[in-house]
Each structure stands twice: as structure tokens, then as C-alpha cells.
Write a protein that holds these residues in place. Structure first.
Motif, PDB file in Angstrom:
ATOM      1  N   ALA A  73       0.848  -1.194   0.000  1.00 33.61           N
ATOM      2  CA  ALA A  73       0.000   0.000   0.000  1.00 33.61           C
ATOM      3  C   ALA A  73       0.879   1.238   0.000  1.00 33.61           C
ATOM      4  CB  ALA A  73      -0.907   0.005   1.225  1.00 33.61           C
ATOM      5  N   VAL A  74       0.415   2.254  -0.674  1.00 35.64           N
ATOM      6  CA  VAL A  74       1.141   3.511  -0.716  1.00 35.64           C
ATOM      7  C   VAL A  74       0.437   4.479   0.232  1.00 35.64           C
ATOM      8  CG1 VAL A  74       1.800   5.438  -2.190  1.00 35.64           C
ATOM      9  CG2 VAL A  74       1.817   3.121  -3.088  1.00 35.64           C
ATOM     10  N   PRO A  75       1.164   5.094   1.189  1.00 33.44           N
ATOM     11  CA  PRO A  75       0.522   6.020   2.099  1.00 33.44           C
ATOM     12  C   PRO A  75       0.023   7.262   1.367  1.00 33.44           C
ATOM     13  CG  PRO A  75       2.897   6.039   2.404  1.00 33.44           C
ATOM     14  CD  PRO A  75       2.582   4.953   1.434  1.00 33.44           C
ATOM     15  N   VAL A  76      -1.119   7.767   1.779  1.00 35.97           N
ATOM     16  CA  VAL A  76      -1.694   8.955   1.160  1.00 35.97           C
ATOM     17  C   VAL A  76      -1.302  10.160   1.996  1.00 35.97           C
ATOM     18  CG1 VAL A  76      -3.846  10.074   0.513  1.00 35.97           C
ATOM     19  CG2 VAL A  76      -3.620   7.593   0.297  1.00 35.97           C
ATOM     20  N   GLY A  77      -0.741  11.172   1.360  1.00 38.19           N
ATOM     21  CA  GLY A  77      -0.308  12.375   2.058  1.00 38.19           C
ATOM     22  C   GLY A  77      -1.156  13.562   1.655  1.00 38.19           C
ATOM     23  N   SER A  78      -0.940  14.689   2.336  1.00 36.93           N
ATOM     24  CA  SER A  78      -1.713  15.887   2.047  1.00 36.93           C
ATOM     25  C   SER A  78      -0.917  16.896   1.235  1.00 36.93           C
ATOM     26  CB  SER A  78      -2.171  16.532   3.354  1.00 36.93           C
ATOM     27  OG  SER A  78      -1.033  16.899   4.110  1.00 36.93           O
ATOM     28  N   ASP A  79       0.275  16.533   0.783  1.00 36.09           N
ATOM     29  CA  ASP A  79       1.112  17.443   0.022  1.00 36.09           C
ATOM     30  C   ASP A  79       0.537  17.597  -1.379  1.00 36.09           C
ATOM     31  OD1 ASP A  79       4.694  17.517  -0.721  1.00 36.09           O
ATOM     32  OD2 ASP A  79       3.087  18.959  -1.052  1.00 36.09           O
ATOM     33  N   LEU A  80       0.202  18.819  -1.778  1.00 33.35           N
ATOM     34  CA  LEU A  80      -0.438  19.062  -3.059  1.00 33.35           C
ATOM     35  C   LEU A  80       0.521  18.972  -4.241  1.00 33.35           C
ATOM     36  CD1 LEU A  80      -2.748  22.034  -2.082  1.00 33.35           C
ATOM     37  CD2 LEU A  80      -3.357  19.637  -2.354  1.00 33.35           C
ATOM     38  N   ILE A  81       1.830  18.976  -3.987  1.00 35.80           N
ATOM     39  CA  ILE A  81       2.804  18.949  -5.069  1.00 35.80           C
ATOM     40  C   ILE A  81       3.164  17.521  -5.464  1.00 35.80           C
ATOM     41  CG2 ILE A  81       5.125  19.711  -5.724  1.00 35.80           C
ATOM     42  CD1 ILE A  81       4.774  22.032  -3.830  1.00 35.80           C
ATOM     43  N   ARG A  82       2.811  16.542  -4.666  1.00 35.21           N
ATOM     44  CA  ARG A  82       3.143  15.146  -4.955  1.00 35.21           C
ATOM     45  C   ARG A  82       2.495  14.685  -6.248  1.00 35.21           C
ATOM     46  NH1 ARG A  82       1.956  11.302  -0.070  1.00 35.21           N
ATOM     47  NH2 ARG A  82       3.024   9.996  -1.547  1.00 35.21           N
ATOM     48  N   ALA A  83       3.145  13.740  -6.888  1.00 34.44           N
ATOM     49  CA  ALA A  83       2.556  13.102  -8.059  1.00 34.44           C
ATOM     50  C   ALA A  83       1.429  12.193  -7.589  1.00 34.44           C
ATOM     51  CB  ALA A  83       3.616  12.279  -8.784  1.00 34.44           C
ATOM     52  N   PRO A  84       0.381  12.050  -8.400  1.00 32.33           N
ATOM     53  CA  PRO A  84      -0.674  11.111  -8.009  1.00 32.33           C
ATOM     54  C   PRO A  84      -0.096   9.711  -7.984  1.00 32.33           C
ATOM     55  CG  PRO A  84      -0.976  11.840 -10.262  1.00 32.33           C
ATOM     56  CD  PRO A  84       0.159  12.641  -9.698  1.00 32.33           C
ATOM     57  N   GLU A  85      -0.492   8.925  -7.016  1.00 32.74           N
ATOM     58  CA  GLU A  85       0.070   7.589  -6.883  1.00 32.74           C
ATOM     59  C   GLU A  85      -1.018   6.536  -6.908  1.00 32.74           C
ATOM     60  OE1 GLU A  85       2.297   7.634  -3.286  1.00 32.74           O
ATOM     61  OE2 GLU A  85       3.950   8.734  -4.178  1.00 32.74           O
ATOM     62  N   ALA A  86      -0.708   5.463  -7.571  1.00 29.10           N
ATOM     63  CA  ALA A  86      -1.577   4.301  -7.555  1.00 29.10           C
ATOM     64  C   ALA A  86      -1.022   3.359  -6.499  1.00 29.10           C
ATOM     65  CB  ALA A  86      -1.558   3.625  -8.919  1.00 29.10           C
ATOM     66  N   PRO A  87      -1.833   2.450  -5.993  1.00 26.50           N
ATOM     67  CA  PRO A  87      -1.276   1.442  -5.090  1.00 26.50           C
ATOM     68  C   PRO A  87      -0.127   0.720  -5.775  1.00 26.50           C
ATOM     69  CG  PRO A  87      -3.665   1.360  -5.074  1.00 26.50           C
ATOM     70  CD  PRO A  87      -3.268   2.313  -6.174  1.00 26.50           C
ATOM     71  N   ALA A  88       0.852   0.311  -5.005  1.00 23.98           N
ATOM     72  CA  ALA A  88       2.066  -0.305  -5.559  1.00 23.98           C
ATOM     73  C   ALA A  88       1.724  -1.442  -6.508  1.00 23.98           C
ATOM     74  CB  ALA A  88       2.952  -0.809  -4.422  1.00 23.98           C
ATOM     75  N   GLY A  89       2.347  -1.424  -7.669  1.00 22.19           N
ATOM     76  CA  GLY A  89       2.150  -2.475  -8.649  1.00 22.19           C
ATOM     77  C   GLY A  89       0.984  -2.252  -9.596  1.00 22.19           C
ATOM     78  N   LEU A  90       0.219  -1.195  -9.411  1.00 20.00           N
ATOM     79  CA  LEU A  90      -0.937  -0.943 -10.273  1.00 20.00           C
ATOM     80  C   LEU A  90      -0.740   0.234 -11.218  1.00 20.00           C
ATOM     81  CD1 LEU A  90      -3.877  -1.423  -7.746  1.00 20.00           C
ATOM     82  CD2 LEU A  90      -3.077  -3.013  -9.472  1.00 20.00           C
ATOM     83  N   GLY A  91       0.335   0.976 -11.086  1.00 21.08           N
ATOM     84  CA  GLY A  91       0.532   2.215 -11.833  1.00 21.08           C
ATOM     85  C   GLY A  91       0.497   2.058 -13.340  1.00 21.08           C
ATOM     86  N   LEU A  92       1.220   1.071 -13.884  1.00 24.56           N
ATOM     87  CA  LEU A  92       1.230   0.892 -15.333  1.00 24.56           C
ATOM     88  C   LEU A  92      -0.107   0.391 -15.852  1.00 24.56           C
ATOM     89  CD1 LEU A  92       4.784  -0.543 -16.025  1.00 24.56           C
ATOM     90  CD2 LEU A  92       3.878   1.683 -16.687  1.00 24.56           C
ATOM     91  N   ALA A  93      -0.727  -0.502 -15.122  1.00 24.23           N
ATOM     92  CA  ALA A  93      -2.035  -1.017 -15.553  1.00 24.23           C
ATOM     93  C   ALA A  93      -3.073   0.102 -15.581  1.00 24.23           C
ATOM     94  CB  ALA A  93      -2.485  -2.136 -14.620  1.00 24.23           C
ATOM     95  N   ILE A  94      -3.078   0.951 -14.571  1.00 24.36           N
ATOM     96  CA  ILE A  94      -4.034   2.060 -14.534  1.00 24.36           C
ATOM     97  C   ILE A  94      -3.668   3.117 -15.570  1.00 24.36           C
ATOM     98  CG2 ILE A  94      -4.955   3.920 -13.095  1.00 24.36           C
ATOM     99  CD1 ILE A  94      -4.741   1.991 -10.709  1.00 24.36           C
ATOM    100  N   SER A  95      -2.378   3.332 -15.797  1.00 24.27           N
ATOM    101  CA  SER A  95      -1.951   4.280 -16.837  1.00 24.27           C
ATOM    102  C   SER A  95      -2.427   3.823 -18.211  1.00 24.27           C
ATOM    103  CB  SER A  95      -0.429   4.418 -16.839  1.00 24.27           C
ATOM    104  OG  SER A  95       0.010   5.040 -15.665  1.00 24.27           O
ATOM    105  N   ARG A  96      -2.291   2.524 -18.490  1.00 17.87           N
ATOM    106  CA  ARG A  96      -2.770   1.999 -19.774  1.00 17.87           C
ATOM    107  C   ARG A  96      -4.277   2.164 -19.887  1.00 17.87           C
ATOM    108  NH1 ARG A  96      -1.917  -4.116 -21.923  1.00 17.87           N
ATOM    109  NH2 ARG A  96      -3.259  -4.537 -20.160  1.00 17.87           N
ATOM    110  N   LEU A  97      -4.990   1.994 -18.776  1.00 22.52           N
ATOM    111  CA  LEU A  97      -6.432   2.189 -18.770  1.00 22.52           C
ATOM    112  C   LEU A  97      -6.787   3.639 -19.091  1.00 22.52           C
ATOM    113  CD1 LEU A  97      -9.042   0.606 -18.228  1.00 22.52           C
ATOM    114  CD2 LEU A  97      -8.864   1.327 -15.856  1.00 22.52           C
ATOM    115  N   HIS A  98      -6.047   4.599 -18.515  1.00 28.01           N
ATOM    116  CA  HIS A  98      -6.267   6.021 -18.830  1.00 28.01           C
ATOM    117  C   HIS A  98      -6.060   6.284 -20.321  1.00 28.01           C
ATOM    118  CE1 HIS A  98      -6.921   7.968 -14.969  1.00 28.01           C
ATOM    119  NE2 HIS A  98      -5.894   7.320 -14.439  1.00 28.01           N
ATOM    120  N   CYS A  99      -4.998   5.734 -20.888  1.00 29.96           N
ATOM    121  CA  CYS A  99      -4.728   5.929 -22.317  1.00 29.96           C
ATOM    122  C   CYS A  99      -5.837   5.330 -23.175  1.00 29.96           C
ATOM    123  CB  CYS A  99      -3.388   5.304 -22.696  1.00 29.96           C
ATOM    124  SG  CYS A  99      -1.959   6.161 -22.017  1.00 29.96           S
TER     125      CYS A  99
END
Length: 195
Positions: free
Chosen positions: A107-133
Motif C-alpha cells: 500500500a502507498v501512504p496517502v499524504g496531504s502534500d499538493l505537489i506530490r505526483a498522483p500515486e496508484a497502489p504499488a504495482g498498479l501504476g502501469l495497468a491504470i496508466s494503460r487504462l487512462h490511455c
């Protein structure tokens, strides 16, 4: 320590897109490329990534190329992070997430920093990115070269008049649609129109 990120492309090019989606895709590709580069070169240097002839911290740079064509936008992220073995390539697109040694999902901790990159749970980033495309009629492909690095190619259809669905005049006159600029149609993206 992280590698230098070189961005190539015309800084004056613009295109219409959903900012959160393009930001998510680009940040996931760059984040994965940087992590692979650090991991590969730390192992290759026996636990030290300094003192090389490459860029920052002795790491080779991650190259990002953005090109705006007439009908699409192409983003290429190239790294020298060791590539992906063919036996693990299918796992990259899995929605199961990364597994810890204990067998629990990371699991990726969720922070309140507005400058952070959006994060997917670990291991899901590429799959969700492909879904966005795919949602906007584009594609996301990886070209790994095991032992060297990976090129990630995201192609996105430019959102504009060619990708819009024309709706009838009745829909254009429905409640809440008073600001329609073109008579007889509203510019809504039709994700199914271009395959």
C-alpha cells in the motif's frame, strides 16, 4: 539519489486533454523509469551508485520525448534500468498489485502534500496508466530490452472536433446546456468512436 530526467520536445506545443489523466500517465512512466534505473545501477555498482561517468549520482539519465502530431500526442520515456525479463512482462499489466514477502498487497501512504505526483497502489501504476490511455482512444506499450532498459510509448488521441460526438439539437437545448457554442451539437468525447 535519482537520475536526471531530460525532457525533449517543443515547449510551445499545446494540446487539449484532461490534466489529471495525462499527469498520472506521465508521472507513473517517469517514476517507474527512475526507480528501475536506481535499482539496476545500484546492484550493478555493488551497492553504490556514485562515481560513474553518467549524470547525477553516476546514473544514466531518463529521457522523456513529447511530440504533438496533428491527430495524436506521443510520449516516450526511455531508461537504462535493466529492462524487464520476458517472463515477468505479463505481470506488469496485472491488476493484482505488488506482493510483499508476507503475501500482503503493498500500500502507498496517502499524504496531504499538493505537489506530490498522483500515486496508484504499488504495482498498479502501469495497468491504470494503460487504462487512462485506452479510455481516450490511445495506447500504452512497453519495449523492454533485458539487461539494458525499457522504452515506454504512450500515444494519446488529441481531443478536439475530430474526436467529438455530435448530439442532437434537443440534447443541446436540455436543462443546463445553455452555453452551447455550436448550434446542434456539443463537444463531448466519444471513447468508442476511434478504435
Amino acid at each position: 539519489v535519482s537520475p536526471h530526467v531530460e525532457v525533449h520536445g517543443d515547449p510551445l506545443d499545446t494540446f487539449t486533454y484532461v490534466p489529471a489523466h495525462i499527469y498520472f500517465v506521465a508521472s507513473e512512466l517517469i517514476k517507474n523509469a527512475c526507480a528501475a534505473t536506481v535499482r539496476f545501477h545500484t546492484r550493478a555498482d555493488g551497492g553504490s551508485s556514485g562515481g560513474g561517468t553518467h549524470g547525477q549520482g553516476g546514473l544514466p539519465p531518463v529521457k522523456v520525448i513529447v511530440v504533438c502530431g496533428e491527430h495524436d500526442v506521443a510520449i516516450k520515456v526511455a531508461d537504462k534500468g535493466g529492462g524487464i525479463p520476458r517472463s515477468k512482462l505479463a505481470d506488469v499489466w496485472s491488476y493484482r498489485g505488488a506482493k510483499l514477502s508476507s503475501g500482503q498487497c503493498a500500500a502507498v501512504p496517502v499524504g496531504s502534500d499538493l505537489i506530490r505526483a498522483p500515486e496508484a497502489p504499488a504495482g498498479l501504476g502501469l495497468a491504470i496508466s494503460r487504462l487512462h490511455c485506452k479510455f481516450f482512444g490511445g495506447t500504452l506499450h512497453l519495449t523492454p530490452m533485458e539487461g539494458y532498459g525499457t522504452d515506454a510509448h504512450a500515444k494519446l488521441n488529441r481531443l478536439g472536433d475530430d474526436n467529438c460526438e455530435n448530439l442532437s439539437q434537443a440534447v443541446g437545448q436540455s436543462f443546463g446546456m445553455a452555453s452551447v457554442t455550436r448550434p446542434g451539437s456539443i463537444g463531448l468525447y466519444d471513447a468508442q468512436a476511434r478504435r
